[in-house]
Design an enzyme around this catalytic site. Structure first.
Site, PDB file in Angstrom:
ATOM      1  N   ASP A   1      39.327  35.119  38.193  1.00  0.00           N
ATOM      2  CA  ASP A   1      39.380  34.223  37.031  1.00  0.00           C
ATOM      3  C   ASP A   1      40.285  34.730  35.907  1.00  0.00           C
ATOM      4  O   ASP A   1      40.609  35.905  35.831  1.00  0.00           O
ATOM      5  CB  ASP A   1      37.964  33.964  36.483  1.00  0.00           C
ATOM      6  CG  ASP A   1      37.222  35.256  36.109  1.00  0.00           C
ATOM      7  OD1 ASP A   1      37.444  36.291  36.764  1.00  0.00           O
ATOM      8  OD2 ASP A   1      36.419  35.223  35.152  1.00  0.00           O
TER       9      ASP A   1
ATOM     10  N   GLU B   1      34.274  36.460  36.654  1.00  0.00           N
ATOM     11  CA  GLU B   1      33.838  37.787  36.208  1.00  0.00           C
ATOM     12  C   GLU B   1      33.738  37.829  34.682  1.00  0.00           C
ATOM     13  O   GLU B   1      32.922  38.562  34.127  1.00  0.00           O
ATOM     14  CB  GLU B   1      34.829  38.862  36.691  1.00  0.00           C
ATOM     15  CG  GLU B   1      34.335  40.293  36.471  1.00  0.00           C
ATOM     16  CD  GLU B   1      34.442  40.773  35.032  1.00  0.00           C
ATOM     17  OE1 GLU B   1      33.535  41.486  34.571  1.00  0.00           O
ATOM     18  OE2 GLU B   1      35.427  40.424  34.355  1.00  0.00           O
TER      19      GLU B   1
HETATM   20 ZN    ZN Z   1      38.543  41.150  31.366  1.00  0.00          ZN
HETATM   21 ZN    ZN Z   2      38.777  42.353  34.257  1.00  0.00          ZN
END
Ligand code: ZN
Ligand code: ZN
Length: 413
Positions: free
Chosen positions: A85, A143
Site C-alpha cells: 500500500d 500496512e
Molecule cells: Zn510507512
Molecule cells: Zn513501511
C-alpha cells in the site's frame, strides 16, 4: 498449436530479473493506491505472479495476494511478506516515474518491497525442483492503516501450516550496501490518543468568567513530557508525542474545548499497558486543578515487532549467502511501528532492514516524506536475500513447520 512450448526460454536468475524488478517498482510507484484500496496493485501482482508459472495464486482478501510455491519434497513452509500500500501524500519528486494518482504516493518504499518479492518469486519458481517444502509469498494490503492488513490475513488462514515468516523494509536510515538483522525487539507499538480538554468558553477580555481550555491544554502538553522523563525506567524506551492541537476560532473568544491528539511508542508490553493510565492521571490532575474536565480516547495500534532468534539466524545466513558477510550489521531498533508483528504472534518470524540511502545522490529523505526515494540497487539485494532464505530453509534439516505432508528429515527423500 502454437510454437511457444518448444521455444527455449532462459531460466530466470537473480541477475536476469534485476531490470524487471526496477521496472515493476517504477510502475507501482506511478500507480500508488491507499490502504484497503489496492485493487489495481493486487491485480498487477496476481497477473505478474501468474506469468511465472508454478505458483498457486489466491486472493485471501479483495486487495491482497498469496502465492504458494510447493516443492517436490515435503518440508518446512517459509512465508515471505511484502506490503503493497501507499500513503495519502502529494508527491513532490521530479523523476520520470512520479505518482499519477494525485494525493497518493509510495512514500514508504512498499512499491520496492512488492517488486523485490516478485523478483524472488520469479527466480524461485524457476528453481521449484530444488525446493523442500513450500515458499509462500504474501503480498499484504494496508500496512499503513490501523488495524492493518496483516491481522486480516492471519484471520484468513494465510499462515496455516507456515513454520516461519520473514519480511523486509527498505530502510533510509541505513546506507545502501548494508543489511540489518536483529533478534528481539526491533519496532515499537504505535498507539494513538485523543484528549479533549473541556473548559468553559467566553470573552477573551473576561477570562475570569471562563475556564480557559487553551491554557489548561498547554499545561497538559508540558506535563505529558514528565511521563517519559519521570515515570518510565530510563533504561526502557517510550515516546509520547502530542502531534495535533485543535481549538479556538478567532482572537477574542476563549474556546470551550481543545483537542489534543498524538502517539505513544513502546517496546515493552507491560509498560505499554501502563501508559494510558499514567496519561489519564496527569490529564485528570491538571484539568481538576483548573475546574476543567476531559475525555480520553485510546486507539491501540500494532504490537511491537519482536524478532525470533531462529528466524533471525536464518536471515543472517541468507544475507551472507546472497551478498557476503561484509554487508551484515546488527539492526538498530526504531520507534516506528509495523503490522508484521501480527504474523509474529502466530509463528516465529523476523523482520529486517535493507539499507537504501545514498548520500552522494541525495537520496536521504525519511520515510513518509513528499520527496522520499530509494537507491534502487537495494531492490536487487532484497530479491537475492529472499531467494537465499528459501535456499537456506531448504538446506536446514528439521526446520520448524512443515507442509503437513512430510516429517522432519524429509531432505533424505
Ligand atoms: Zn510507512
Ligand atoms: Zn513501511
Amino acid at each position: 498449436m502454437t510454437t511457444s512450448v518448444s521455444r527455449p526460454t532462459q531460466r530466470p536468475t537473480e541477475d536476469s530479473v534485476r531490470e524487471a524488478v526496477i521496472a515493476w517498482r517504477r510502475y507501482l510507484h506511478q500507480n500508488p493506491e491507499l490502504s484497503f484500496h489496492e485493487e489495481r496493485t493486487a491485480q498487477f501482482v496476481a497477473e505478474t505472479l501468474a506469468s511465472f508459472g508454478s505458483l498457486a495464486i489466491s486472493r485471501p482478501t479483495p486487495t491482497s495476494v498469496v502465492a504458494r510455491l510447493i516443492g517436490p519434497r515435503p518440508g518446512p513452509v517459509l512465508a515471505m511478506r511484502a506490503d503493497i500500500d501507499a500513503l495519502p501524500i502529494e508527491e513532490r519528486n521530479t523523476h520520470d516515474f512520479v505518482s499519477r494518482n494525485p494525493g497518493v504516493m509510495h512514500a514508504c518504499g512498499h512499491d520496492g518491497h512488492t517488486a523485490m518479492l516478485l523478483g524472488a518469486a520469479q527466480v524461485l519458481a524457476a528453481r521449484k525442483d530444488d525446493l523442500v517444502g513450500e515458499v509462500r509469498f504474501v503480498f499484504q494490503h494496508a500496512e499503513e492503516l490501523n488495524p492493518g492488513g496483516a491481522e486480516e490475513l492471519v484471520k484468513a488462514g494465510v499462515l496455516d501450516g507456515v513454520g516461519m515468516i520473514v519480511g523486509a523494509h527498505l530502510w533510509l536510515p541505513m546506507p545502501y550496501g548494508r543489511v540489518g538483522v536483529k533478534s528481539g525487539a526491533l519496532m515499537a507499538s504505535p498507539d494513538n490518543f485523543v484528549i479533549t480538554i473541556k473548559g468553559s468558553g467566553g470573552h477573551a477580555a473576561i477570562p475570569h468568567e471562563t475556564i480557559d481550555s487553551i491554557a489548561v491544554a498547554a499545561q497538559v502538553i508540558t506535563n505529558l513530557q514528565h511521563l517519559v522523563a519521570r515515570n518510565v525506567d530510563p533504561l526502557a524506551s517510550a515516546v509520547v508525542s502530542v502531534t495535533r492541537v485543535a481549538g479556538g476560532t478567532t482572537y477574542n473568544v476563549i474556546p470551550g474545548q481543545v483537542e489534543l491528539a498524538g502517539t505513544v511508542r513502546t517496546f515493552d508490553p507491560a509498560l505499554r499497558a501502563r501508559i494510558p493510565e499514567l496519561m489519564q492521571r496527569i490529564v485528570g490532575g491538571i484539568t481538576a486543578a483548573h475546574g476543567a474536565s476531559f475525555t480520553f480516547e485510546w486507539d491501540a495500534g500494532y504490537r511491537p515487532v519482536i524478532n525470533d532468534e531462529r528466524a533471525s539466524d536464518l536471515l543472517r545466513r541468507a544475507v551472507v549467502r546472497a551478498l557476503g558477510a561484509g554487508v551484515l550489521v546488527e539492526a538498530s531498533p526504531t520507534m516506528g511501528g509495523e503490522d508484521f508483528s501480527a504474523y509474529q504472534e502466530k509463528v516465529p518470524g523476523s523482520f529486517f532492514f535493507i539499507g537504501a540511502r545514498n548520500e552522494e545522490r541525495g537520496i536521504t529523505n525519511p520515510h513518509h516524506h513528499e520527496c522520499f526515494d530509494l537507491d534502487e540497487r537495494a531492490l536487487d539485494s532484497g530479491t537475492r536475500i529472499f531467494v537465499a532464505a528459501a535456499m537456506e530453509m531448504a538446506a536446514t534439516p528439521g526446520a520448524p513447520g512443515t507442509s503437513g505432508r512430510g516429517v522432519p528429515g524429509a531432505r533424505s527423500q
